[in-house]
Design an enzyme around this catalytic site. Structure first.
Site, short mmCIF file in Angstrom:
data_model
loop_
_atom_site.label_atom_id
_atom_site.label_comp_id
_atom_site.label_asym_id
_atom_site.label_seq_id
_atom_site.Cartn_x
_atom_site.Cartn_y
_atom_site.Cartn_z
N GLY A 117 34.19 -1.13 84.33
CA GLY A 117 35.87 -2.99 85.27
C GLY A 117 36.71 -2.81 83.79
N GLY A 162 31.08 6.50 76.10
CA GLY A 162 30.72 4.89 75.51
C GLY A 162 29.80 5.23 74.99
CD GLU A 185 36.37 9.60 74.64
OE1 GLU A 185 35.28 8.43 74.44
OE2 GLU A 185 36.34 10.40 74.39
CG ASP A 193 37.18 4.65 72.04
OD1 ASP A 193 36.58 5.33 72.90
OD2 ASP A 193 36.82 3.05 72.69
#
Length: 336
Positions: A117, A162, A185, A193
């Site tokens: 989200g 992630g 990414e 990241d």
């Protein structure tokens, strides 16, 4: 032996602290790090399940309907669980896996692929919620990367963005025939990241620059070859691995490693693996700027400079070690 191990891990934590100083200067100690003021309901608790064994705990990511995309609540729960487990003398080691089958569906062109989200919060102008999301997840990843107890991540599926951040920083990473790793990414206008700048920079040669800039994928065999994974086992053995880990009564990494090696498989790289071309990668991706890297890649640099001889070369007969493909044309004709 354990004293030497803890000293080594503490040194590792100090090294990672240097890389994370800008982010962590707002936290005084681990126990004082800020947790989101979120009312985590039973439904949210079910997004991270806990499996308890005699001497270990396993965190199970349980959002298969959205590819186990991480949320702020999941990060907060993981942060709380891992901190309590690390401080519990009755827990020797920790493991992580995910529930259900991961796939690469419609999320591939949105930030939902990585953050669930977060992209929606950004589009809705909820900047503070976005900051809370990243603060929570990054803190958890730092905790994992400096964990003082052995950690086993079972990477049986998509391990991207992630997903890589919450698994790769741990001590043991078990890849399988179903594992697919990437830091995609840049394909969605972001940058690698979630700890990627640390583990990508420690890969052989300039493989990290290649993966970070292109978003290309690696399979389980490639992960074990370049060091992203510590062990490789066929997915059919995962149940045996989990059963064996559940019986261990130890906090000794060498004992855990011996158990993982018991079910490990020897695997070889495909002939088309990019790791066979690491010298070319180093030559092209060793430059200091993206512009220089691009210049080192587009030979010939334009279509006009592609000669007829270059084209003909790709359609020339194969060598004796590469026989022509034999088609069963005598038995049946191709579709018309």
């Amino acid at each position: 032996m354990m004293q030497r191990l803890k000293a080594t891990l503490l040194q590792r934590r100090n090294n990672l602290h240097v890389h994370s100083l800008r982010f962590l200067n707002q936290f005084h100690t681990r126990n004082l790090c800020s947790l989101p003021d979120t009312n985590i309901t039973d439904e949210l608790d079910n997004q991270v399940l806990v499996e308890g064994k005699a001497w270990s705990r396993t965190a199970i990511l349980n959002r298969p309907s959205v590819l186990n995309c991480l949320s702020t609540a999941m990060g907060a729960r993981l942060q709380k669980l891992y901190t309590s487990w690390e401080n519990n003398p009755d827990i020797g080691f920790v493991a992580m896996k995910w529930q259900g089958i991961l796939c690469w569906r419609r999320y591939c062109d949105t930030l939902s692929i990585k953050y669930g989200g977060a992209s929606r919060m950004f589009c809705d102008g909820k900047m503070e919620d976005c900051k809370e999301f990243f603060r929570t997840l990054y803190t958890y990843i730092y905790i994992l990367g400096t964990y003082l107890k052995p950690h086993v991540a079972l990477l049986n599926g998509i391990t991207m963005g992630g997903g890589a951040g919450v698994s790769i920083p741990g001590m043991f990473r078990v890849a399988t025939d179903k594992t697919v790793f990437a830091t995609p990414e840049t394909l969605i206008g972001f940058h690698p990241d979630a700890g990627a700048s640390f583990f990508l920079s420690h890969l052989p040669g300039h493989l990290g620059e290649y993966l970070g800039l292109t978003g290309q994928k690696l399979n389980g065999a490639e992960m074990i070859s370049c060091g992203l994974a510590t062990h490789y086992a066929h997915s059919s053995k995962l149940a045996l691995i989990e059963e064996q880990l559940g019986k261990l009564d130890t906090d000794d990494p060498s004992v855990i490693e011996t158990s993982l090696e018991k079910y490990s498989d020897l695997v070889y790289l495909d002939n088309i693996s990019v790791l066979h071309r690491i010298e070319i990668l180093d030559k092209c991706f060793s430059h200091d700027t993206v512009e220089e890297i691009i210049d080192a890649l587009w030979n010939p640099p334009s279509l006009e400079q592609v000669s007829k001889d270059m084209v003909e070369h790709y359609f020339s007969p194969l060598s004796k070690s590469e026989p022509d493909l034999e088609l069963p044309t005598d038995l049946r004709e191709a579709f018309t």
